[in-house]
Design an enzyme around this catalytic site. Structure first.
Site, PDB file in Angstrom:
ATOM      1  N   GLU A 190       0.836  -1.211   0.000  1.00 16.71           N
ATOM      2  CA  GLU A 190       0.000   0.000   0.000  1.00 16.71           C
ATOM      3  C   GLU A 190       0.869   1.258   0.000  1.00 16.71           C
ATOM      4  OE1 GLU A 190      -4.142  -1.624   1.994  1.00 16.71           O
ATOM      5  OE2 GLU A 190      -2.726  -0.620   3.300  1.00 16.71           O
ATOM      6  N   GLU A 384      -5.357  -8.409  -0.843  1.00 14.91           N
ATOM      7  CA  GLU A 384      -6.005  -8.227   0.455  1.00 14.91           C
ATOM      8  C   GLU A 384      -7.491  -8.005   0.231  1.00 14.91           C
ATOM      9  OE1 GLU A 384      -4.543  -5.453   3.333  1.00 14.91           O
ATOM     10  OE2 GLU A 384      -2.443  -5.792   2.784  1.00 14.91           O
TER      11      GLU A 384
END
Length: 488
Positions: A190, A384
């Site tokens: 991220e 995810e």
């Protein structure tokens, strides 16, 4: 014709070292930023900013602390001591891939050590060997919220140009060591999150930059990570010729709250995420980000060759996290807000929410897949996704039908994206396939897994593992390559 996912689809689950391993001071490991992340159970779990504010004094207190229950990631799910048992359970479910990260501080305890820590290197050798024994492919994140605390205190985190070279040494070490064991890699988890929680991602603490524009500090650090990511991709391709290296972003999907043009235009907020993947995929800064730098008077220091190396070594695929969607509006006055992944956003009245306020939107995953594939034309990987919920262990199991329903709906939308929208999707790893400490709230009680871990928010418990109801369901999904989703 039987409906199922493409042949070779990589399905499994994901963890991160800082949330899963524990053993924060064993095996020669150094201290990371996550080991100094204190829980704030007295703060609303939906107030992400308050949950994650960190000062230099907080770090100093953490380094002197003797009560480890205040720092949940120091225990994690105790995966360091349970990895063989855990991987056997993943194999029982039929995992094809296991996404995990290598803790920088297990390999170079201070980040700037001259020689790597052999005990840490051997630990990951053992983990990878255990995966490969069962035919599970490791998908390894090089940096997942784990900068060494020494990098924060000595170099001011990723703001320092020197950290690029330190990270390159780390990359060279792990790519050389595991070149015969790991084919799939991600550089920064991220990477866009540095704008939302700069301490966790970049080792940046605002009070260490007095009289400086902190947004400029963040974007400078982002530039340094872009250069490091490109160099890591170069190293990986040279040492492991058949490797695939991906970027990883937080997919923050927004709907306009109304059809007012001003609200629709507000969807450009997604550029605050896309600017990171745009740069890593195309190898250059997008025009809109350069315009922002100019408009906000942000000046990035670059060295000769930075832009060239970024252009020459883009990523091979795009991976992302997707948990929920949110709404945007030009004027949000009076509109109800709710939590989302590392942020707070406008609530969509048509979408239900989880126990932690995250909006459950399976169609949003399909929308996200189409957006990303149309934008990049590169293979995608959902690395995810999952439901954080309050599970109750009764008679050695958890009846988590709500988790089954969540995944079932999201898997169907992934299937639609592949076969109706033409998206090239490499695979899927559910987040926290084994219960672990939540990043957003530092809670163990926010559970995502198919496997229950007997531990509470303060690290109390046996850490025994138990199969949830969803364990058997996911096993069947993998065994049938998704065909069971479409059975009457």
């Amino acid at each position: 014709m039987t409906k199922q996912f493409p042949e070779g689809f990589l399905r499994g689950g994901a963890v991160a070292a800082n949330q899963y391993e524990g053993a924060w001071n064993e095996g020669g490991k150094g201290i990371s930023v996550s080991d100094c992340a204190k829980h704030h159970f007295d703060v609303d779990v939906q107030d992400y900013k308050a949950q994650n504010e960190v000062t230099t004094k907080d770090i100093e207190d953490a380094l002197k602390a003797t009560d480890n229950s205040l720092y949940p990631k120091r225990q994690g799910a105790d995966g360091y001591h349970h990895y063989k048992e855990d991987i056997a359970l993943l194999a029982e479910m039929g995992f094809k891939v296991f996404r995990m990260s290598i803790a920088w501080t297990r390999i170079f305890p201070n980040g700037d050590d001259e020689q790597p820590n052999e005990e840490g290197l051997q630990y990951y050798d053992n983990v990878f060997d255990e995966c490969l024994k069962y035919g599970i492919q490791p998908l390894v994140t090089m940096s997942h919220y784990e900068p060494p605390i020494n990098i924060v205190l000595k170099y001011n985190g990723w703001y320092s140009r020197e950290v690029i070279n330190l990270f390159v040494r780390f990359d060279e070490t792990i790519c050389e060591r595991y070149k015969d064991k790991v084919k799939y890699w991600l550089t920064f988890n991220e990477v866009d999150s540095i704008i939302r929680h700069p301490y966790t991602t970049g080792g940046l603490i605002e009070d260490r930059f007095p009289n400086q524009n902190f947004r400029e500090v963040i974007f400078q650090s982002m530039h340094n990570q872009f250069v490091a990511s490109a160099l890591a991709t170069k190293i990986c391709h040279e040492k492991i010729p058949d490797s695939k290296v991906g970027c990883m972003l937080t997919k923050l999907s927004y709907y306009p709250y109304t059809c007012k043009p001003e609200d629709v235009l507000q969807q450009q907020d997604m550029r605050s995420t896309y600017c990171y993947s745009d740069t890593q995929v195309f190898g250059e800064y997008p025009a809109y980000l350069l315009s922002r730098f100019e408009n906000e008077n942000i000046h990035i220091k670059m060295e000769d060759g930075d832009l060239e190396v970024m252009k020459k070594y883009p990523v091979d695929f795009v991976s992302f996290s997707y948990y929920s969607s949110s709404c945007v509006a030009k004027d949000d006055t009076g509109l109800k807000k709710t939590a989302a992944n590392t942020m707070t956003a406008i609530k969509n009245p048509y979408i239900p929410t989880s126990d932690w306020g995250w909006q459950i939107d399976p169609i949003g995953l399909r929308v996200s897949l189409v957006e990303l594939y149309d934008r990049y034309r590169k293979p995608l990987f959902v690395v995810e996704n999952g439901l954080g919920a309050k599970d109750e262990l009764i008679n050695g199991t958890v009846d988590d039908q709500y988790r089954i329903d969540y995944h079932d709906a999201h898997f169907r939308e992934m299937y639609n994206a592949i076969y109706e929208d033409g998206v090239e999707l490499m695979g899927y790893t559910s987040w926290g396939c084994i219960d672990l400490v939540s990043e957003s709230t530092k809670q163990m009680s926010k559970r995502y897994g198919f496997i229950y871990v007997d531990a509470d928010d303060y690290g109390n418990g046996t850490y025994n593992r138990y199969r949830k109801k969803s364990f058997g369901w996911y096993k069947n999904v993998i065994a049938t390559n998704g065909a069971c989703l479409f059975e009457d």
